[in-house]
Design a protein around this motif. Sequence first.
Motif, PDB file in Angstrom:
ATOM      1  N   TYR A 177      -1.186  -3.151  -3.938  1.00 38.67           N
ATOM      2  CA  TYR A 177      -2.114  -3.640  -2.924  1.00 38.67           C
ATOM      3  C   TYR A 177      -3.276  -4.459  -3.484  1.00 38.67           C
ATOM      4  O   TYR A 177      -3.889  -5.250  -2.765  1.00 38.67           O
ATOM      5  CB  TYR A 177      -2.681  -2.453  -2.135  1.00 38.67           C
ATOM      6  N   GLN A 229       0.850  -1.186   0.000  1.00 37.01           N
ATOM      7  CA  GLN A 229       0.000   0.000   0.000  1.00 37.01           C
ATOM      8  C   GLN A 229       0.893   1.246   0.000  1.00 37.01           C
ATOM      9  O   GLN A 229       1.845   1.328   0.775  1.00 37.01           O
ATOM     10  CB  GLN A 229      -0.925   0.024   1.232  1.00 37.01           C
ATOM     11  N   THR A 237      -7.403  -3.760   0.411  1.00 31.84           N
ATOM     12  CA  THR A 237      -6.654  -5.008   0.549  1.00 31.84           C
ATOM     13  C   THR A 237      -7.426  -6.002   1.403  1.00 31.84           C
ATOM     14  O   THR A 237      -7.545  -7.183   1.057  1.00 31.84           O
ATOM     15  CB  THR A 237      -5.274  -4.752   1.163  1.00 31.84           C
ATOM     16  N   CYS A 273      -5.461   0.137   2.295  1.00 32.12           N
ATOM     17  CA  CYS A 273      -5.514  -0.925   3.308  1.00 32.12           C
ATOM     18  C   CYS A 273      -6.908  -1.537   3.372  1.00 32.12           C
ATOM     19  O   CYS A 273      -7.070  -2.768   3.421  1.00 32.12           O
ATOM     20  CB  CYS A 273      -5.126  -0.376   4.676  1.00 32.12           C
TER      21      CYS A 273
END
Length: 357
Positions: A194, A161, A246, A243
């Motif tokens: 990511y 990321q 992901t 994030c």
Amino acid sequence: MTTDVAMDQPGEGRLAHAPSDHPPIARAKVGVVLANLGTPDNTDYWSMRRYLSEFLSDKRVVDYAGWKWQPLLQLVILTKRPFSSGEAYKGIWNTEKNESPLLTITRAQTEKMTERLKALYGDDVEVDFCMRYGNPSTESVLNRMKEKGCERIVFFPLYPQYGSPTTATANDQAFRTLMKMKWQPSIRTVPAYYEHPAYIQALANSVQEAYDGLEGRPSKLVASYHGVPERYLLEGDPYHCQCQKTTRLLREKLGFTQEEVDTAFQSQFGPEKWVGPQTVDHVAELAKQGHKHIAVVSPAFSSDCVETLEEIQEEIHDSFMEAGGETFTYIPCLNDRDDHIEALLQVVNNELGGWLG
């Protein structure tokens, strides 16, 4: 490769039509540099102080005004923190090689990447690794690449990321090195990966393998990422959003329900509000809610390090157990798993387009 070189011996030669006394030059190659966060040289006070001073003086990491921050850092924080950080590193230190696990793992990743790229491109590619803080430094590695004839370099920050305190500062350091060169190599920086399918697949494989080896299934999988101040998100840093994506892609690949997977953030320091929830508090709350067995995975870390081996497996583990939890499973980072190396190779090959092959 465009440089017209007549080879005198393997690895070096002279420019075509150059005088016979022209200095030997390295044959033109493409370099691939894997860049990780960094590591102290040892666990003693002065080694830790040098490392922490470099790390915490980086404006990408702590962006307070220097006249405010540096006196506090040098006169207060760095009189105490090297001792506590040194103790944390001692608990995870690779005593056999006298180095941090991050250094051991990054070297292993580089060795495997070298094998894979050499098999594809032979001697036309040179692979190495560097650290943003500590050794081997970004400057030393890029200079060594240049000396070996790397006229083109793929610079690969090992952060899935994108984050200003991670990816951006790694790139900053690479460009600072180029600023000192009379003859700069061409350079490509690798973007965040990511959502790359091979990376998500490797993450899912690691979780599924861990679950398959357990007697009972965890009731919750916590994806714990390194935190950032909330202000970074509001100022445009995409890290928090990447994030979250992901985690969603990992959950979908595993076929888990939304209730089975949470996202949390660790390693908060300083007085600012950080993105949350904080992992150390979140796992305690899960225990109080009746979750007796949880698993924690760290998708933002390409290698196990002090934040995973010490913080997650000790501080965060203890928080969960003290709040009533019974079984805590840590799923290691992808490290030098073959499926991880395959994912990194796919990312690198994409950036090599037009340069090799």
